[in-house]
Design a protein around this motif. Structure first.
Motif, short mmCIF file in Angstrom:
data_model
loop_
_atom_site.label_atom_id
_atom_site.label_comp_id
_atom_site.label_asym_id
_atom_site.label_seq_id
_atom_site.Cartn_x
_atom_site.Cartn_y
_atom_site.Cartn_z
N CYS A 134 -6.92 37.64 32.12
CA CYS A 134 -7.83 36.59 31.65
C CYS A 134 -9.13 36.58 32.45
O CYS A 134 -10.22 36.46 31.88
CB CYS A 134 -7.14 35.23 31.71
N ALA B 257 -11.24 39.59 31.52
CA ALA B 257 -11.86 39.40 30.21
C ALA B 257 -13.04 38.44 30.31
O ALA B 257 -14.10 38.67 29.69
CB ALA B 257 -10.83 38.87 29.21
N ALA B 258 -12.90 37.37 31.08
CA ALA B 258 -14.00 36.41 31.25
C ALA B 258 -15.19 37.06 31.95
O ALA B 258 -16.34 36.85 31.55
CB ALA B 258 -13.50 35.20 32.03
N LEU C 177 -21.40 41.07 29.59
CA LEU C 177 -22.00 41.50 28.33
C LEU C 177 -23.06 40.51 27.86
O LEU C 177 -24.12 40.92 27.37
CB LEU C 177 -20.93 41.68 27.26
N LYS C 178 -22.79 39.21 28.01
CA LYS C 178 -23.79 38.20 27.63
C LYS C 178 -25.04 38.34 28.48
O LYS C 178 -26.16 38.25 27.99
CB LYS C 178 -23.20 36.80 27.76
N VAL D 105 -15.97 40.31 32.03
CA VAL D 105 -16.59 41.29 31.13
C VAL D 105 -17.41 40.58 30.06
O VAL D 105 -18.53 41.01 29.74
CB VAL D 105 -15.50 42.20 30.50
N THR D 106 -16.89 39.50 29.50
CA THR D 106 -17.63 38.73 28.50
C THR D 106 -18.93 38.19 29.09
O THR D 106 -19.99 38.28 28.47
CB THR D 106 -16.77 37.58 27.97
N LEU D 107 -18.86 37.65 30.28
CA LEU D 107 -20.05 37.13 30.95
C LEU D 107 -21.05 38.25 31.23
O LEU D 107 -22.26 38.09 31.00
CB LEU D 107 -19.67 36.42 32.25
N LYS E 227 -27.00 41.41 27.35
CA LYS E 227 -27.72 41.15 26.09
C LYS E 227 -28.94 40.29 26.35
O LYS E 227 -30.01 40.53 25.79
CB LYS E 227 -26.79 40.48 25.08
#
Length: 125
Positions: free
Chosen positions: A102, A105-106, A112-113, A108-110, A116
């Motif tokens: 978890c 994943a958090a 990627l944001k 990696v998501t951060l 971007k």
């Protein structure tokens, strides 16, 4: 040959500095963690460049399983103790694995944001 000795010297110097910092601290803190933080800091501020340690670090990473053999073999000495506590140990392993997934994943998501967002600013300017 000189380059490999130089790279080994850098890695050992960081390890030695971490051991010295560990000894100077008034509380217990693992020298290995201090060494990783120290190496990260040296790479971040570009005192040490990735090229300075790439070959040796690639060697160490490719042979990482070999370094875990002594720890894995020594577990056999504690097999009776582990056998008595198998359920709590499995529970800890399961829960920590889920938490690690978890958290990863958090992060990696951060990341990627943020990438971007950074790319949008580059496109505008």
């Amino acid at each position: 040959m000189i380059q490999i000795i130089y790279q080994i010297g850098i890695v050992f110097a960081v390890c030695w500095a971490a051991r010295c910092i560990e000894a100077a601290l008034p509380f217990d803190f693992p020298a290995s963690v201090i060494g990783m933080l120290l190496l990260f800091l040296l790479l971040y501020v570009r005192i040490v460049k990735v090229e300075h340690i790439r070959q040796k670090s690639d060697f160490l990473l490719s042979n990482m399983a070999f370094f875990f053999l002594p720890a894995a073999v020594s577990i056999i000495n504690y097999f009776p103790l582990l056998k008595q506590n198998v359920i709590p140990l499995l529970a800890v392993c399961f829960i920590s694995t889920i938490v690690t997934f978890c958290f990863t994943a958090a992060v990696v998501t951060l990341a990627l944001k943020l990438l971007k967002k950074t790319n949008k600013h580059k496109d505008i300017s």
